[in-house]
Design an enzyme around this catalytic site. Sequence first.
Site, short mmCIF file in Angstrom:
data_model
loop_
_atom_site.label_atom_id
_atom_site.label_comp_id
_atom_site.label_asym_id
_atom_site.label_seq_id
_atom_site.Cartn_x
_atom_site.Cartn_y
_atom_site.Cartn_z
N ASN A 10 0.88 -1.17 0.00
CA ASN A 10 0.00 0.00 0.00
C ASN A 10 0.92 1.22 0.00
O ASN A 10 1.38 1.66 1.05
CB ASN A 10 -0.88 -0.07 1.26
CG ASN A 10 -1.80 1.12 1.41
OD1 ASN A 10 -1.68 2.12 0.69
ND2 ASN A 10 -2.71 1.04 2.36
N ARG A 93 -2.29 -1.86 -3.71
CA ARG A 93 -3.37 -0.89 -3.65
C ARG A 93 -3.08 0.14 -4.72
O ARG A 93 -2.00 0.74 -4.74
CB ARG A 93 -3.40 -0.21 -2.28
CG ARG A 93 -4.42 0.92 -2.24
CD ARG A 93 -4.33 1.71 -0.96
NE ARG A 93 -5.37 2.73 -0.90
CZ ARG A 93 -5.26 3.86 -0.21
NH1 ARG A 93 -4.16 4.11 0.50
NH2 ARG A 93 -6.23 4.75 -0.22
N GLY A 212 -9.51 8.42 8.49
CA GLY A 212 -8.07 8.26 8.72
C GLY A 212 -7.43 9.62 8.52
O GLY A 212 -8.02 10.65 8.85
N ARG A 243 -6.32 17.96 4.10
CA ARG A 243 -7.12 18.36 2.92
C ARG A 243 -8.39 19.06 3.37
O ARG A 243 -9.01 18.66 4.36
CB ARG A 243 -7.50 17.12 2.09
CG ARG A 243 -6.32 16.45 1.46
CD ARG A 243 -6.70 15.12 0.80
NE ARG A 243 -5.78 14.07 1.22
CZ ARG A 243 -6.00 12.77 1.08
NH1 ARG A 243 -7.09 12.33 0.50
NH2 ARG A 243 -5.11 11.91 1.52
N GLY A 334 -11.74 7.02 13.36
CA GLY A 334 -13.03 6.36 13.60
C GLY A 334 -12.93 5.23 14.62
O GLY A 334 -13.83 5.03 15.44
N GLU A 335 -11.80 4.49 14.58
CA GLU A 335 -11.65 3.34 15.49
C GLU A 335 -11.22 3.76 16.89
O GLU A 335 -11.48 3.04 17.85
CB GLU A 335 -10.61 2.36 14.92
CG GLU A 335 -11.09 1.66 13.66
CD GLU A 335 -9.96 0.97 12.91
OE1 GLU A 335 -8.97 0.55 13.53
OE2 GLU A 335 -10.08 0.87 11.66
N GLU A 386 -7.65 -3.04 5.11
CA GLU A 386 -7.49 -2.92 3.66
C GLU A 386 -6.52 -3.98 3.13
O GLU A 386 -6.71 -4.53 2.06
CB GLU A 386 -6.99 -1.52 3.30
CG GLU A 386 -8.04 -0.44 3.49
CD GLU A 386 -7.46 0.98 3.52
OE1 GLU A 386 -6.90 1.36 4.57
OE2 GLU A 386 -7.58 1.69 2.52
N1 ADP Z 1 -5.77 6.85 19.74
C1 ADP Z 1 -6.16 7.72 18.81
N2 ADP Z 1 -7.03 8.70 19.11
C2 ADP Z 1 -7.42 9.59 18.18
N3 ADP Z 1 -6.99 9.58 16.90
C3 ADP Z 1 -6.12 8.63 16.55
C4 ADP Z 1 -5.65 7.65 17.46
N4 ADP Z 1 -4.80 6.83 16.80
C5 ADP Z 1 -4.73 7.29 15.53
N5 ADP Z 1 -5.52 8.37 15.37
C6 ADP Z 1 -5.73 9.17 14.17
O1 ADP Z 1 -5.66 8.32 13.03
C7 ADP Z 1 -4.91 8.96 11.99
C8 ADP Z 1 -4.29 7.92 11.09
O2 ADP Z 1 -5.31 7.08 10.60
P1 ADP Z 1 -4.99 5.95 9.50
O3 ADP Z 1 -6.28 5.28 9.20
O4 ADP Z 1 -3.86 5.12 9.95
O5 ADP Z 1 -4.58 6.91 8.32
P2 ADP Z 1 -3.93 6.71 6.90
O6 ADP Z 1 -4.13 5.25 6.53
O7 ADP Z 1 -4.74 7.64 6.06
O8 ADP Z 1 -2.51 7.09 7.04
C9 ADP Z 1 -3.91 9.81 12.75
O9 ADP Z 1 -3.52 10.92 11.98
C10 ADP Z 1 -4.70 10.25 13.97
O10 ADP Z 1 -5.38 11.45 13.68
C1 UVW Z 2 -7.42 8.05 -1.32
C2 UVW Z 2 -6.86 8.51 -0.04
O1 UVW Z 2 -7.22 9.56 0.46
O2 UVW Z 2 -5.99 7.70 0.56
P1 UVW Z 2 -5.23 7.94 1.94
O3 UVW Z 2 -6.27 8.07 2.99
O4 UVW Z 2 -4.40 6.70 2.10
O5 UVW Z 2 -4.42 9.20 1.74
MG MG Z 3 -5.58 4.61 5.15
#
Ligand code: ADP
Ligand code: UVW
Ligand code: MG
Length: 410
Positions: A10, A93, A212, A243, A334-335, A386
């Site tokens: 990914n 991905r 995320g 963004r 979200g999680e 994913e």
């Molecule tokens: N314990 C937590 N509490 C609140 N937010 C969190 C926590 N752990 C991670 N995050 C949030 O999740 C984001 C990352 O999410 P993730 O799904 O891994 O993102 P991506 O795949 O887009 O890089 C972090 O920038 C942070 O804002």
């Molecule tokens: C499409 C996209 O926004 O992907 P990511 O959350 O991994 O940046």
């Molecule tokens: Mg992601």
Amino acid sequence: MTGTRVLVLNSGSSSVKYQLLDMSDSSRLAQGLVERIGEQTSRLKHTPLATGESRERSGPIHDHDAALKAVAEELAQDGLGLDSPELAAIGHRVVHGGKHFTEPTVIDDAVLAEIERLIPVAPLHNPANLTGIRTARALRPDLPQVAVFDTAFHTTMPESAARYAIDVKTADEHRIRRYGFHGTSHAYVSRATAALLGRAPEEVNVIVLHLGNGASASAVRGGKCVDTSMGLTPLEGLVMGTRSGDADPAVIFHLARVGGMSIDEIDTLLNKKSGLIGLCGDNDMREIRRRVDEGDEQAKLAFDIYIHRLKKYIGAYYAVLGRVDAVVFTAGVGENAAPVRAAAVADLESLGLAVDDELNAVRGDEPRLISPAGARVKVAVVPTDEELEIATQTYALVESNGYAAPPQGN
Ligand SMILES: Nc1ncnc2c1ncn2[C@@H]1O[C@H](COP(=O)(O)OP(=O)(O)O)[C@@H](O)[C@H]1O
Ligand SMILES: CC(=O)OP(=O)(O)O
Ligand SMILES: [Mg+2]
């Protein structure tokens, strides 16, 4: 003999997340992350699941090619190298598949060319995905490489949701429409939500909130996506880490004409310097919540703007679906962020939406309900995966299509 292992890559704009899975039982053998690619402070964190003991490397990793080679070295150290006959395929991905790719696809030269043609509509993502594919093909030319597209799940959107109200001829000429992203996650999570409710995916309507760093919402009716918040590119929709999400398109004309900014500067502003980071200087929800709890007004406003937008999409997709069985939270925010979940559905009792504070406070890796017992509309937390979804789709395709790689040109 054919292998049962799948390596999933990914590749993001400055990172690569990877997992090696054994699809005979969907178990994880290794996983890791390369961050800050292209900077002096790159970092690789690798965890072989046999021992669970992570190893880290730091120091410059110049590009995605070097990153993948470093990953291959780490895997080899654990006897899980890319030369293993156990490896059946590599799944990638790919963020933008346009209108063309509706299914996971075995990568050949023509597929590569099409992913390249889509770079202008996914400038942050598709180039990194391409480098990952090219390096993996060079390392194992005999193995099938499969592209799993973020856009694929959203190709079921009706034209009424997928089209912008822009002059049809111009839109068609430039392939301007709403494609949607994070589809692998929306597909996996909507299915897992149906399972959590003990019902078939065809029977349930869910609103999925993938929060995320990038964030998107989707409305899923009977297992099929009918609307999603990201559009031509992953810039539209929710407020994200960096963004802006939705903004009047005239903001761009104004910044160009009155602000004297170039198109590239505006692109960087809206994609990398806006959202939470633009509003309060932090893009990590943990830090924002800490500041809010300390009474920081700027962080509070950023949080409120984030929640306001999220609520608008919950309401919009409620109306799109007509009947909603569950609203589900997934991905990093979200999680993990209970205050985000509580605020997003606050004061929506008239829609049948509420969270139980005790259930919402529970942490865990399992799908779970956080709505009060007997709630008409369930609110759930379902961790996304994913990588597992990409591995599952990749393995299913090589099992039905054969284990040989298509010939390579160039
Ligand atoms: N314990 C937590 N509490 C609140 N937010 C969190 C926590 N752990 C991670 N995050 C949030 O999740 C984001 C990352 O999410 P993730 O799904 O891994 O993102 P991506 O795949 O887009 O890089 C972090 O920038 C942070 O804002
Ligand atoms: C499409 C996209 O926004 O992907 P990511 O959350 O991994 O940046
Ligand atoms: Mg992601």
